[in-house]
Design a protein around this motif. Structure first.
Motif, mmCIF file in Angstrom:
data_model
loop_
_atom_site.group_PDB
_atom_site.id
_atom_site.type_symbol
_atom_site.label_atom_id
_atom_site.label_comp_id
_atom_site.label_asym_id
_atom_site.label_seq_id
_atom_site.Cartn_x
_atom_site.Cartn_y
_atom_site.Cartn_z
ATOM 1 N N ALA A 1 27.769 36.345 37.102
ATOM 2 C CA ALA A 1 28.481 35.632 38.386
ATOM 3 C C ALA A 1 29.555 34.708 37.751
ATOM 4 O O ALA A 1 30.754 34.741 38.332
ATOM 5 C CB ALA A 1 27.664 34.179 38.869
ATOM 6 N N PRO A 2 30.064 34.219 36.646
ATOM 7 C CA PRO A 2 30.841 33.811 36.243
ATOM 8 C C PRO A 2 31.988 34.778 35.731
ATOM 9 O O PRO A 2 33.508 34.532 36.094
ATOM 10 C CB PRO A 2 30.901 33.936 34.765
ATOM 11 N N ILE A 3 31.514 36.316 35.851
ATOM 12 C CA ILE A 3 32.697 37.150 35.466
ATOM 13 C C ILE A 3 32.899 37.615 37.260
ATOM 14 O O ILE A 3 34.853 37.583 37.353
ATOM 15 C CB ILE A 3 32.365 38.115 34.918
ATOM 16 N N VAL A 4 32.301 37.619 38.080
ATOM 17 C CA VAL A 4 32.326 38.775 39.862
ATOM 18 C C VAL A 4 33.029 36.935 40.906
ATOM 19 O O VAL A 4 33.675 37.932 41.435
ATOM 20 C CB VAL A 4 31.373 38.826 39.923
ATOM 21 N N ASP A 5 32.363 36.101 40.291
ATOM 22 C CA ASP A 5 33.022 34.883 41.108
ATOM 23 C C ASP A 5 34.112 34.718 41.340
ATOM 24 O O ASP A 5 34.557 34.298 42.666
ATOM 25 C CB ASP A 5 31.898 33.472 40.807
ATOM 26 N N PRO A 6 34.694 34.285 40.168
ATOM 27 C CA PRO A 6 35.844 34.290 40.337
ATOM 28 C C PRO A 6 37.280 35.386 41.071
ATOM 29 O O PRO A 6 38.136 35.319 41.475
ATOM 30 C CB PRO A 6 36.705 34.395 39.132
ATOM 31 N N LEU A 7 36.391 36.548 41.187
ATOM 32 C CA LEU A 7 37.386 37.826 42.118
ATOM 33 C C LEU A 7 37.013 37.706 43.519
ATOM 34 O O LEU A 7 37.877 38.542 44.093
ATOM 35 C CB LEU A 7 36.793 38.627 41.612
ATOM 36 N N ALA A 8 36.412 37.004 44.208
ATOM 37 C CA ALA A 8 36.172 36.430 45.140
ATOM 38 C C ALA A 8 37.148 35.588 45.980
ATOM 39 O O ALA A 8 37.732 35.481 47.212
ATOM 40 C CB ALA A 8 34.909 35.680 46.315
ATOM 41 N N PHE A 9 37.970 35.497 45.047
ATOM 42 C CA PHE A 9 39.142 34.357 45.633
ATOM 43 C C PHE A 9 40.659 36.078 45.432
ATOM 44 O O PHE A 9 41.106 36.489 44.405
ATOM 45 C CB PHE A 9 40.045 33.682 44.660
ATOM 46 N N PRO A 10 41.025 36.061 46.134
ATOM 47 C CA PRO A 10 42.885 36.830 46.473
ATOM 48 C C PRO A 10 43.450 36.491 45.016
ATOM 49 O O PRO A 10 44.020 37.142 45.061
ATOM 50 C CB PRO A 10 43.207 37.016 48.084
ATOM 51 N N PHE A 11 43.628 35.212 45.253
ATOM 52 C CA PHE A 11 44.729 34.811 44.221
ATOM 53 C C PHE A 11 44.385 34.722 43.201
ATOM 54 O O PHE A 11 45.218 35.258 42.340
ATOM 55 C CB PHE A 11 44.973 33.070 44.439
ATOM 56 N N PHE A 12 43.345 34.874 42.628
ATOM 57 C CA PHE A 12 42.840 35.026 41.348
ATOM 58 C C PHE A 12 43.312 37.177 41.043
ATOM 59 O O PHE A 12 43.712 37.362 39.658
ATOM 60 C CB PHE A 12 40.853 35.038 41.012
ATOM 61 N N VAL A 13 42.461 37.705 41.740
ATOM 62 C CA VAL A 13 43.015 39.054 41.777
ATOM 63 C C VAL A 13 44.159 39.720 41.522
ATOM 64 O O VAL A 13 44.594 40.387 41.024
ATOM 65 C CB VAL A 13 42.019 39.780 42.856
ATOM 66 N N ARG A 14 45.631 38.801 42.506
ATOM 67 C CA ARG A 14 46.677 39.194 42.445
ATOM 68 C C ARG A 14 47.033 38.767 41.201
ATOM 69 O O ARG A 14 47.460 39.179 39.827
ATOM 70 C CB ARG A 14 47.240 38.323 43.551
#
Length: 284
Positions: A5-18
Motif C-alpha cells: 500500500a505505501p508504494i501503490v497508494d501514491p500512484l492513485a494521484f495523477p500528479f504523483f505519476v507525472r
C-alpha cells in the motif's frame, strides 16, 4: 492493509505519476550530460548556468509565456557567452563563469524585485516543484530531453574524442570549437529540463552527483554513463516516495538520496583497490 500500500497508494494521484515520469527523465538526461561534465571538470558550469536561467524565467512570467522558452534562451545565451569570453577575452574559464553567472542571477533578482507582490510560483523554480508538473510541462520537458539525448547519441564519439584529447581531435579534423559551444548549449538545455524538478539551487547536484558516484566505481566511460544513468533514474523515484511518506521537500529529498549513494560508493571505493575512471582510461 496490504504491504504494498505505501508504494501503490501514491500512484492513485495523477500528479504523483507525472512527477515520477518527469523525475526519471530528468535524472537520466542529467546523468548522461553530467558524465561528460565531470570528466571535463565543468561542475561549476552547471551551477552557473542554473542560476543564469533565472532572469529568463522571470521574463517569461512577466510576458505570460512558457517558462521553458525563457529559461532556455537565458541559459543557452549565457553558456555561449561564457565560451566566447573564455576564448576571446583572455580570461580563465572559471573567471568568465563567475562574472557572467553572478551578473545574470543579479539581473533575475532585479527583475523579480520589480514585481509588486510576492510571487510564489517563481520561488518554486529556486527550490523545485516537481509535484506541480502538469501534462503540458511534462510534454515540454520530454521534448527538450529528447533533443538533448538525440544530439548526444548522434555525436557520441565526437564529444568523447574532444573531451579527452581536444588537440588530437582538432588535428583529426573535428570542429572542436563548435563542439565545445554545442556541449555548453546541451548543458544549458539539460538544466532547463531539470529546473522544475529540483530548482535552480539544487540542479547542479542532479548533474554532478550521479556521474561523480559512477566515477568512483568505473573503469570505462561507457560503464560510467550506465551506472550514472541508473543512479539518476532510481534516486529521484526513491526520493519522491520518501518525500511523500515523510512530507518533506521533494527536490531536496531527491538530492539527499543521491548524496547518500555517493557516500556509500566513496566508502566502498576506499575499501577496494578499484580506481575511478580518468579521462585517459575512458578514452581507451
Amino acid at each position: 492493509m496490504s504491504a504494498l500500500a505505501p508504494i501503490v497508494d501514491p500512484l492513485a494521484f495523477p500528479f504523483f505519476v507525472r512527477a515520477l515520469a518527469a523525475s526519471a527523465i530528468v535524472g537520466f538526461v542529467c546523468a548522461v550530460v553530467g558524465s561528460y561534465m565531470v570528466l571535463r571538470g565543468l561542475a561549476f558550469m552547471g551551477d552557473a548556468l542554473s542560476h543564469s536561467a533565472f532572469p529568463g524565467v522571470v521574463v517569461a512570467y512577466l510576458l505570460k509565456g512558457p517558462f521553458y522558452v525563457g529559461a532556455a534562451i537565458a541559459a543557452v545565451g549565457t553558456a555561449l557567452a561564457i565560451g566566447w569570453v573564455t576564448r576571446r577575452g583572455q580570461l580563465r574559464g572559471d573567471t568568465a563563469i563567475g562574472v557572467l553567472f553572478a551578473g545574470m542571477f543579479a539581473l533575475g533578482i532585479f527583475l523579480f524585485s520589480l514585481i509588486p507582490n510576492y510571487v510564489g510560483d517563481l520561488f518554486g523554480f529556486l527550490f523545485g516543484e516537481i509535484l506541480g508538473i502538469g501534462p503540458g510541462d511534462l510534454i515540454a520537458l520530454t521534448v527538450l530531453a529528447v533533443v538533448v539525448l538525440a544530439t548526444v547519441a548522434l555525436l557520441w564519439k565526437e564529444l568523447l574524442y574532444s573531451t579527452f584529447d581536444p588537440l588530437g581531435a582538432a588535428a583529426a579534423g573535428l570542429p572542436v570549437v563548435r563542439l565545445e559551444y554545442l556541449f555548453l548549449a546541451l548543458i544549458a538545455l539539460t538544466i532547463v529540463v531539470s529546473l522544475q524538478a529540483v530548482g535552480i539551487i539544487l540542479v547542479v547536484a542532479m548533474l554532478v552527483t550521479p556521474a561523480a558516484t559512477a566515477q568512483l566505481v568505473s573503469h570505462s566511460f561507457g560503464r560510467l554513463v550506465a551506472i550514472a544513468s541508473g543512479i539518476g533514474v532510481i534516486s529521484p523515484i526513491v526520493g519522491l516516495y520518501l518525500s511523500y511518506w515523510l512530507n518533506t521537500a521533494s527536490g531536496a529529498t531527491i538530492v539527499l538520496v543521491e548524496s547518500a549513494i555517493f557516500i556509500v560508493a566513496l566508502v566502498a571505493s576506499r575499501m577496494t583497490t578499484r580506481r575511478p575512471v580518468r579521462p585517459a582510461q575512458a578514452a581507451s
